[in-house]
Design a protein around this motif. Sequence first.
Motif, mmCIF file in Angstrom:
data_model
loop_
_atom_site.group_PDB
_atom_site.id
_atom_site.type_symbol
_atom_site.label_atom_id
_atom_site.label_comp_id
_atom_site.label_asym_id
_atom_site.label_seq_id
_atom_site.Cartn_x
_atom_site.Cartn_y
_atom_site.Cartn_z
ATOM 1 N N PRO A 99 17.638 27.616 -10.754
ATOM 2 C CA PRO A 99 17.968 26.186 -10.721
ATOM 3 C C PRO A 99 18.222 25.597 -12.099
ATOM 4 N N LYS A 100 17.626 26.174 -13.149
ATOM 5 C CA LYS A 100 17.841 25.686 -14.510
ATOM 6 C C LYS A 100 18.979 26.404 -15.227
ATOM 7 N N GLY A 101 19.693 27.263 -14.507
ATOM 8 C CA GLY A 101 20.867 27.900 -15.069
ATOM 9 C C GLY A 101 20.635 29.207 -15.786
ATOM 10 N N HIS A 102 19.432 29.766 -15.687
ATOM 11 C CA HIS A 102 19.161 31.053 -16.325
ATOM 12 C C HIS A 102 19.709 32.198 -15.472
ATOM 13 N N HIS A 239 14.344 36.065 -19.606
ATOM 14 C CA HIS A 239 14.034 35.050 -18.598
ATOM 15 C C HIS A 239 14.631 33.683 -18.905
ATOM 16 N N ARG A 240 15.155 33.477 -20.113
ATOM 17 C CA ARG A 240 15.719 32.165 -20.446
ATOM 18 C C ARG A 240 17.184 32.217 -20.875
ATOM 19 N N THR A 241 17.860 33.335 -20.626
ATOM 20 C CA THR A 241 19.258 33.463 -21.018
ATOM 21 C C THR A 241 20.159 32.586 -20.162
ATOM 22 N N ALA A 243 24.416 31.870 -19.534
ATOM 23 C CA ALA A 243 25.604 32.729 -19.620
ATOM 24 C C ALA A 243 26.377 32.543 -20.916
ATOM 25 N N HIS A 244 26.383 31.329 -21.464
ATOM 26 C CA HIS A 244 27.138 31.034 -22.677
ATOM 27 C C HIS A 244 26.659 31.870 -23.871
ATOM 28 N N GLU A 245 25.361 32.174 -23.909
ATOM 29 C CA GLU A 245 24.782 32.871 -25.062
ATOM 30 C C GLU A 245 25.326 34.280 -25.239
ATOM 31 N N VAL A 246 25.747 34.894 -24.141
ATOM 32 C CA VAL A 246 26.180 36.288 -24.191
ATOM 33 C C VAL A 246 27.646 36.444 -23.797
ATOM 34 N N ASP A 247 28.374 35.327 -23.758
ATOM 35 C CA ASP A 247 29.813 35.312 -23.483
ATOM 36 C C ASP A 247 30.150 35.767 -22.067
ATOM 37 N N LEU A 248 29.243 35.530 -21.106
ATOM 38 C CA LEU A 248 29.502 35.937 -19.735
ATOM 39 C C LEU A 248 30.392 34.967 -18.972
ATOM 40 N N LEU A 249 30.662 33.798 -19.541
ATOM 41 C CA LEU A 249 31.579 32.903 -18.846
ATOM 42 C C LEU A 249 32.941 33.553 -18.657
ATOM 43 N N ARG A 250 33.372 34.329 -19.638
ATOM 44 C CA ARG A 250 34.743 34.853 -19.615
ATOM 45 C C ARG A 250 35.023 35.691 -18.380
ATOM 46 N N THR A 251 34.052 36.418 -17.873
ATOM 47 C CA THR A 251 34.303 37.291 -16.719
ATOM 48 C C THR A 251 33.564 36.879 -15.450
ATOM 49 N N ARG A 274 26.467 23.504 -27.498
ATOM 50 C CA ARG A 274 26.552 24.940 -27.717
ATOM 51 C C ARG A 274 25.239 25.565 -27.289
ATOM 52 N N PRO A 275 25.240 26.836 -26.932
ATOM 53 C CA PRO A 275 23.997 27.477 -26.503
ATOM 54 C C PRO A 275 23.011 27.625 -27.657
ATOM 55 N N PRO A 276 21.709 27.663 -27.366
ATOM 56 C CA PRO A 276 20.709 27.739 -28.442
ATOM 57 C C PRO A 276 20.667 29.086 -29.146
ATOM 58 N N ARG A 277 21.156 30.122 -28.506
ATOM 59 C CA ARG A 277 21.195 31.449 -29.116
ATOM 60 C C ARG A 277 22.605 32.002 -28.993
ATOM 61 N N ARG A 278 22.885 33.044 -29.757
ATOM 62 C CA ARG A 278 24.212 33.658 -29.686
ATOM 63 C C ARG A 278 24.093 35.164 -29.856
ATOM 64 N N LEU A 279 24.950 35.871 -29.183
ATOM 65 C CA LEU A 279 24.981 37.326 -29.259
ATOM 66 C C LEU A 279 25.760 37.757 -30.495
ATOM 67 N N VAL A 280 25.231 38.754 -31.213
ATOM 68 C CA VAL A 280 25.922 39.320 -32.368
ATOM 69 C C VAL A 280 25.998 40.834 -32.216
#
Length: 350
Positions: A99-102, A239-241, A243-251, A274-280
């Motif tokens: 429900p919180k989007g995780h 548990h708090r990821t 989709a924006h943080e790991v670029d999963l929106l694209r697919t 912007r998301p609070p974390r980002r994948l590198v």
Amino acid sequence: MNVGTEDVGTEAAAYRSPLLSRPGAVEGEGPDAGVAAHYGNPVREQRLLAEGLAVVDLSHRGVVTVTGPDRLSWLHSITSQQLTGLAPQDSREALVLSPKGHVEHDLHLVDDGTTTWITTEPGTQAALAGWLDSMRFMLRVEVADVTADWAVLGEPSGSESRPGEPLAWRDPWPGLVGDTAAYGPVEGHPAQDRRWREVLVPRAQLAAAVGDRDLAGTCASEALRVAAWRPRLGFETDHRTIAHEVDLLRTAVHLHKGCYRGQETIARVHNLGRPPRRLVFLHLDGSGHTLPDRGSAVSLDGRQVGFLTSVARHHEDGPIGLALVKRNTPVDATLDVAGVSAAQEVVVAP
């Protein structure tokens, strides 16, 4: 129902693939226990796999089916992806969100005209099937966990399915699927020429489906996945990821479809912030003989800014990894991963 790194694979721990009897097979660990990490020469296996000359045993993955005339419209209504009108043999990736989007589940989904087939991370199939079954209400759908009867093989493939080929999920990564957005590069993405599929085969015919082809272990497939910046549930997610943080929106996310659980977070972050974390992506110092453990702290100037989500030894690039770091971590900073220096590339823009 949140799936974290420590949870993925727990239900699959007792499984042992018959392909582990092949010469040289060394069993994987953690979420990839039950299938081979390699068959004696992981570098050679990786090269063969990259060239499309090998196949990977992914028979520890879960398989769930949904049947009934309402299956696609129903799955469309409860997941993040546009699924209505999906043609037979077409593949999609869809997320089940809290429900919180995780991110709770990542569905690799293909429909054959009468049944929707979903492959899942090892050990998550029972939770997914249970949740789907609880959401049926009065609709004409039936959910089944068919992992005991069906298995998965992974392999590079052509971009288009051909008549007579087995049913398979074709990974859309890194393309933009439908009305969506990328949080990382579109042009020049390292996986822009990547072709990957998960083939569904009757479990009793697993060995026959491999035949005399070379086998590669999950060490090989994981190295190619990391090099492609491809996020994996339970590795790049916790548990708090979102989709924006790991670029999963694209697919995996359609930005303008009907309401579904977690949609508010998807829309709010996309439209307002912007998301609070980002994948590198990390190039790790290869002077040592061992790789840092997955989950190791990622630090900058002695302060932890994230953690290592995946790590591998690539046949061309050497030690590589993926990590989740705080959004404000400087993009040009050299990071420390358990005492190993690491240069970063931006996967998700700050």
